[in-house]
Design a protein around this motif. Structure first.
Motif, PDB file in Angstrom:
ATOM      1  N   ILE A  20       0.810  -1.214   0.000  1.00 40.18           N
ATOM      2  CA  ILE A  20       0.000   0.000   0.000  1.00 40.18           C
ATOM      3  C   ILE A  20       0.843   1.264   0.000  1.00 40.18           C
ATOM      4  O   ILE A  20       0.492   2.271  -0.609  1.00 40.18           O
ATOM      5  N   SER A  21       2.006   1.260   0.663  1.00 38.30           N
ATOM      6  CA  SER A  21       2.834   2.460   0.713  1.00 38.30           C
ATOM      7  C   SER A  21       3.327   2.830  -0.680  1.00 38.30           C
ATOM      8  O   SER A  21       3.445   4.002  -1.028  1.00 38.30           O
ATOM      9  N   LYS A  22       3.593   1.814  -1.503  1.00 35.62           N
ATOM     10  CA  LYS A  22       4.045   2.080  -2.859  1.00 35.62           C
ATOM     11  C   LYS A  22       2.867   2.467  -3.755  1.00 35.62           C
ATOM     12  O   LYS A  22       3.000   3.284  -4.658  1.00 35.62           O
ATOM     13  N   VAL A  23       1.712   1.873  -3.506  1.00 39.22           N
ATOM     14  CA  VAL A  23       0.526   2.213  -4.284  1.00 39.22           C
ATOM     15  C   VAL A  23       0.198   3.687  -4.141  1.00 39.22           C
ATOM     16  O   VAL A  23      -0.146   4.369  -5.103  1.00 39.22           O
ATOM     17  N   GLU A  24       0.320   4.210  -2.944  1.00 36.24           N
ATOM     18  CA  GLU A  24      -0.057   5.594  -2.699  1.00 36.24           C
ATOM     19  C   GLU A  24       0.845   6.593  -3.414  1.00 36.24           C
ATOM     20  O   GLU A  24       0.516   7.759  -3.544  1.00 36.24           O
ATOM     21  N   ASP A  25       1.992   6.141  -3.873  1.00 32.77           N
ATOM     22  CA  ASP A  25       2.894   7.019  -4.606  1.00 32.77           C
ATOM     23  C   ASP A  25       2.543   7.109  -6.088  1.00 32.77           C
ATOM     24  O   ASP A  25       3.170   7.862  -6.833  1.00 32.77           O
ATOM     25  N   ILE A  26       1.572   6.331  -6.531  1.00 34.27           N
ATOM     26  CA  ILE A  26       1.222   6.245  -7.942  1.00 34.27           C
ATOM     27  C   ILE A  26      -0.197   6.768  -8.141  1.00 34.27           C
ATOM     28  O   ILE A  26      -1.070   6.598  -7.288  1.00 34.27           O
ATOM     29  N   ALA A  27      -0.435   7.409  -9.274  1.00 31.75           N
ATOM     30  CA  ALA A  27      -1.759   7.968  -9.560  1.00 31.75           C
ATOM     31  C   ALA A  27      -2.831   6.889  -9.452  1.00 31.75           C
ATOM     32  O   ALA A  27      -2.710   5.813 -10.041  1.00 31.75           O
ATOM     33  N   MET A  28      -3.885   7.180  -8.715  1.00 34.42           N
ATOM     34  CA  MET A  28      -4.928   6.191  -8.469  1.00 34.42           C
ATOM     35  C   MET A  28      -5.665   5.776  -9.737  1.00 34.42           C
ATOM     36  O   MET A  28      -6.216   4.686  -9.811  1.00 34.42           O
ATOM     37  N   ASP A  29      -5.686   6.641 -10.749  1.00 32.09           N
ATOM     38  CA  ASP A  29      -6.382   6.280 -11.988  1.00 32.09           C
ATOM     39  C   ASP A  29      -5.783   5.041 -12.627  1.00 32.09           C
ATOM     40  O   ASP A  29      -6.441   4.341 -13.398  1.00 32.09           O
ATOM     41  N   THR A  30      -4.519   4.763 -12.309  1.00 25.49           N
ATOM     42  CA  THR A  30      -3.869   3.567 -12.847  1.00 25.49           C
ATOM     43  C   THR A  30      -4.540   2.306 -12.324  1.00 25.49           C
ATOM     44  O   THR A  30      -4.581   1.282 -13.013  1.00 25.49           O
ATOM     45  N   TYR A  31      -5.115   2.384 -11.134  1.00 23.74           N
ATOM     46  CA  TYR A  31      -5.653   1.206 -10.470  1.00 23.74           C
ATOM     47  C   TYR A  31      -7.171   1.133 -10.462  1.00 23.74           C
ATOM     48  O   TYR A  31      -7.733   0.122 -10.040  1.00 23.74           O
ATOM     49  N   PHE A  32      -7.840   2.188 -10.887  1.00 24.37           N
ATOM     50  CA  PHE A  32      -9.299   2.213 -10.922  1.00 24.37           C
ATOM     51  C   PHE A  32      -9.733   2.566 -12.339  1.00 24.37           C
ATOM     52  O   PHE A  32      -9.655   3.730 -12.743  1.00 24.37           O
ATOM     53  N   TYR A  33     -10.200   1.589 -13.081  1.00 21.59           N
ATOM     54  CA  TYR A  33     -10.547   1.850 -14.480  1.00 21.59           C
ATOM     55  C   TYR A  33     -11.491   0.789 -15.014  1.00 21.59           C
ATOM     56  O   TYR A  33     -11.718  -0.255 -14.389  1.00 21.59           O
ATOM     57  N   TYR A  34     -12.069   1.073 -16.172  1.00 18.68           N
ATOM     58  CA  TYR A  34     -12.883   0.084 -16.868  1.00 18.68           C
ATOM     59  C   TYR A  34     -12.528   0.125 -18.340  1.00 18.68           C
ATOM     60  O   TYR A  34     -12.000   1.126 -18.848  1.00 18.68           O
ATOM     61  N   GLU A  35     -12.809  -0.972 -19.030  1.00 19.31           N
ATOM     62  CA  GLU A  35     -12.474  -1.084 -20.439  1.00 19.31           C
ATOM     63  C   GLU A  35     -13.392  -2.091 -21.098  1.00 19.31           C
ATOM     64  O   GLU A  35     -14.102  -2.845 -20.412  1.00 19.31           O
ATOM     65  N   GLU A  36     -13.374  -2.131 -22.406  1.00 17.43           N
ATOM     66  CA  GLU A  36     -14.168  -3.114 -23.122  1.00 17.43           C
ATOM     67  C   GLU A  36     -13.663  -4.521 -22.806  1.00 17.43           C
ATOM     68  O   GLU A  36     -12.526  -4.708 -22.361  1.00 17.43           O
ATOM     69  N   ILE A  37     -14.512  -5.511 -23.023  1.00 15.98           N
ATOM     70  CA  ILE A  37     -14.150  -6.891 -22.727  1.00 15.98           C
ATOM     71  C   ILE A  37     -13.112  -7.373 -23.740  1.00 15.98           C
ATOM     72  O   ILE A  37     -13.396  -7.496 -24.931  1.00 15.98           O
ATOM     73  N   SER A  38     -11.902  -7.628 -23.263  1.00 15.67           N
ATOM     74  CA  SER A  38     -10.831  -8.092 -24.142  1.00 15.67           C
ATOM     75  C   SER A  38     -11.051  -9.551 -24.510  1.00 15.67           C
ATOM     76  O   SER A  38     -11.866 -10.257 -23.904  1.00 15.67           O
ATOM     77  N   GLU A  39     -10.310 -10.008 -25.495  1.00 15.38           N
ATOM     78  CA  GLU A  39     -10.413 -11.404 -25.898  1.00 15.38           C
ATOM     79  C   GLU A  39     -10.011 -12.330 -24.756  1.00 15.38           C
ATOM     80  O   GLU A  39     -10.600 -13.388 -24.537  1.00 15.38           O
ATOM     81  N   ASN A  40      -8.994 -11.923 -24.009  1.00 12.12           N
ATOM     82  CA  ASN A  40      -8.526 -12.724 -22.878  1.00 12.12           C
ATOM     83  C   ASN A  40      -9.609 -12.871 -21.815  1.00 12.12           C
ATOM     84  O   ASN A  40      -9.866 -13.972 -21.321  1.00 12.12           O
ATOM     85  N   VAL A  41     -10.264 -11.762 -21.461  1.00  8.77           N
ATOM     86  CA  VAL A  41     -11.337 -11.812 -20.464  1.00  8.77           C
ATOM     87  C   VAL A  41     -12.531 -12.587 -21.011  1.00  8.77           C
ATOM     88  O   VAL A  41     -13.136 -13.395 -20.297  1.00  8.77           O
ATOM     89  N   PHE A  42     -12.864 -12.364 -22.266  1.00  9.78           N
ATOM     90  CA  PHE A  42     -14.016 -13.052 -22.847  1.00  9.78           C
ATOM     91  C   PHE A  42     -13.822 -14.571 -22.827  1.00  9.78           C
ATOM     92  O   PHE A  42     -14.763 -15.327 -22.566  1.00  9.78           O
ATOM     93  N   ASN A  43     -12.606 -15.019 -23.057  1.00  9.95           N
ATOM     94  CA  ASN A  43     -12.335 -16.458 -23.020  1.00  9.95           C
ATOM     95  C   ASN A  43     -12.538 -17.040 -21.622  1.00  9.95           C
ATOM     96  O   ASN A  43     -12.848 -18.227 -21.479  1.00  9.95           O
TER      97      ASN A  43
END
Length: 315
Positions: free
Chosen positions: A113-136
């Motif tokens: 967590i200490s390292k996470v807080e040094d990085i922009a939170m948008d990197t860790y909270f996001y959504y995207e279209e269903i990739s081929e990998n996820v769809f499988n």
């Protein structure tokens, strides 16, 4: 707002065995304060009294379906609880700082967590279209051959969540694109508040078996299935409903001759007078995060309260 930690409940291992099943004549459209009714399935005869890809910012009726829809417990149980086939114990000290690197990590990886807080939170909270990998991963499970929901209408979500172990975990969900931004914002708010969520992996880790997922206290959303006994789809099938910490916030069906509770491992938690840190309460931080964005809570349903369930009606 910081939540106290309590011993985790570890109930029975593996899938539930269902001996009898209960039909519920009510549909998702008949709940009070809500136009959708939960759709719990496989009721055991065990009664108890852009295409958006970035942003900053959660039922028992038929024998044919196997799915459904917190202050310290006086004496927390230490019984064994079932776990999924994808149990992850990874602990990462070198935290990825790009979305591409993050996508390579399995859900429930623990981050420093200490390292996470040094990085922009948008990197860790996001959504995207269903990739081929996820769809499988979901094809033939939560996204069955009979699925009529277009893949383009769904979004894959990655967030961080604060676990019962007081560590930072990677969580994942699939939801309808109409609520994807809301869900990411909600979980960012919950993470910042250190609201405890034990587990968040796709229900496909449990072969899309909702009862097994609930028993493992897994938070989930999309799972394609019709309302038992009806012709329309459940809100989970559309990715418009989400279940949070379902073991501690069970679905309760009050019938004339008995009460059915799902998951059965959560029967002791149907008593909402208990002092338990994992109960969803009216006006707590989670309740407010959902309801201020237009979601309604199944805990208000009179004859079939569904304490884990939040759903949003989309016109």
């Amino acid at each position: 707002m910081r939540y106290r930690k309590s011993s985790k409940d570890n109930d029975t291992k593996g899938k539930q065995t269902q001996s009898n099943q209960v039909s519920n004549d009510q549909t998702e459209d008949s709940a009070s304060d809500e136009s959708t009714m939960p759709d719990k399935h496989s009721v055991p005869d065990e009664s108890t009294t852009p295409d958006e890809n970035t942003t900053s910012g959660k039922n028992t009726n038929s024998a044919s379906a196997n799915n459904k829809e917190s202050s310290e417990s006086p004496t927390p149980s230490t019984d064994k609880k079932p776990t999924s086939d994808t149990e992850v114990t990874n602990v990462l000290n070198e935290v990825p700082d790009t979305r591409e690197a993050l996508n390579q990590l399995p859900a429930e990886t623990i981050l420093n967590i200490s390292k996470v807080e040094d990085i922009a939170m948008d990197t860790y909270f996001y959504y995207e279209e269903i990739s081929e990998n996820v769809f499988n991963k979901i094809k033939g499970k939560s996204y069955g051959e009979d699925c009529t929901v277009p893949r383009k209408d769904l979004r894959y979500i990655r967030v961080l969540h604060y676990g019962f172990d007081e560590k930072t975990h990677i969580g994942e969900l699939i939801v309808n694109k109409a609520i994807a931004k809301d869900i990411v914002e909600i979980f960012k708010e919950l993470y910042e508040a250190k609201y405890p969520i034990e587990k968040m992996v796709l229900i496909d880790a449990y072969d899309a078996d909702d009862n097994t997922s609930m028993a493992d206290n897994n938070t989930s959303s999309f799972n394609f299935r019709p309302v038992p006994g009806g012709s329309h789809l459940s809100k989970h099938a559309l990715g418009l409903a989400i279940d949070i910490n379902p073991l501690y916030n069970p679905y309760v069906q009050y019938m004339k001759d008995k009460t059915v509770i799902l998951p059965v491992e959560g029967s002791k938690y149907a008593d909402r007078s208990l002092d338990n840190p994992y109960y969803i309460r009216e006006n707590d931080v989670l309740f407010k995060a959902f309801t201020k964005r237009g979601f309604s809570w199944g805990g208000f349903w009179k004859t079939e309260p569904d304490y884990q369930h939040f759903v949003k009606k989309i016109d």
